[in-house]
Design a protein around this motif. Structure first.
Motif: not given
Length: 307
Positions: A77, A82, A104, A108, A113, A126
């Motif tokens: 994460g 990302y 996700a 994650d 994110m 997400y």
């Protein structure tokens, strides 16, 4: 919500009995990227493997409508992981003309994110809905903060029901990291999606045509509540099922991705090897063009009849 164009029929010569697909979706999963391109477990170059898989996908589906990454985009994460994901994935999607759909996974983390991919400060699930030329793609965050198993967070089941309330022109693909299926590796059954009964209720009567998942690092398929479930293997490392049902053994090999073709009456999926392998060409050069110039009966006589 993002608009996209339907897959161009000009890419197909119509040599068979089916009309061209309305949409083509490139699907990969479990990229497990690390900041700075660090090696996973000190040994696996997940960034290089992702680049290789995308190069193969681009050959297999050069004009895909959507490019789906179904979770575990990163391993820890990390914000920079990302950003690395975007640097690798999005130029390929742009060349394809595809929208990118991220989901996700349990590796994650929601806040980095959201911030890295959208510039938004949020710790909400997400979740996203994309309209791709009449095909709806719903990305459901099946991860739960602080855990590796999956399930609905508070309010998510209703959010999904609301997203599916009105049918889409070409139906819906549901992307969720944790596949709602029995898991082959016994130890991973602890990490299943825990809210299958509620999910089945939400999907009942909906226009969901397929569920796209990852999580298990294998190619796989099944059905859930009458809906096909398609697993994409990981691009990072694969699970060696030959280790037996009570083990989970990762191997730096056999990685792959999927291509889904959406037709009016069905959704077909194929597996694309993530790396180049020795190959042969069993068909004569020029056969494709030759068949395209023939009528259907002549094609069968030329190519199907045993000699």
């Amino acid at each position: 919500m993002t608009e996209g164009a339907a897959y161009p029929g000009a890419m197909h010569d119509g040599l068979g009995q089916h009309a061209p697909p309305t949409h083509v979706v490139a699907h990969l999963s479990d990229t497990h990227l690390l900041a700075g391109g660090a090696l996973l477990g000190g040994a696996i170059d997940t960034a290089a493997h992702l680049r290789d898989a995308l190069a193969r996908l681009e050959l297999a589906a050069p004009a895909a409508d959507a490019l789906v990454v179904s979770g575990d985009c990163t391993d820890l994460g990390e914000p920079d992981a990302y950003r690395l994901l975007q640097e690798i994935v999005e130029p390929v999607a742009e060349r394809m003309g595809a929208i990118v759909v991220y989901a996700a996974g349990n590796h994650d983390e929601r806040e980095p994110m959201w911030h890295a991919l959208h510039g938004i400060a949020s710790d909400a699930p997400y979740d996203h809905v994309h309209d791709v030329g009449g095909l709806r793609i719903v990305s459901l965050d099946s991860s739960l903060a602080g855990f590796h198993h999956g399930g609905f967070d508070e309010g998510q089941a209703q959010w999904l029901a609301d997203a599916l309330a009105t049918p889409a022109e070409h139906g819906t693909l549901l992307v969720m990291h944790h596949p709602p299926l029995p898991y082959r590796a016994r130890i991973l059954q602890v990490l299943e999606f825990q809210d299958e009964p509620r999910l089945a209720e939400v999907l009942d009567g909906s226009d969901v045509r397929a569920i796209l998942s990852g999580h298990l690092h294998v190619n796989g398929s099944g059905t859930f509540a009458g809906v096909p479930v398609v697993l994409a293997n990981a691009t990072s490392y694969a699970d060696d099922l030959a280790a037996g049902p009570t083990a989970f053994t990762g191997i730096d090999g056999a990685q792959s991705a999927n291509v889904l073709e959406v037709y009016a009456h069905t959704v077909a999926h194929s597996v694309v090897p993530g790396q180049v392998h020795p190959s042969l060409s069993p068909l004569p050069a020029g056969l494709h063009a030759e068949l395209a110039a023939l009528d259907p009966a002549a094609r069968i006589e030329r190519f199907s009849r045993k000699r």
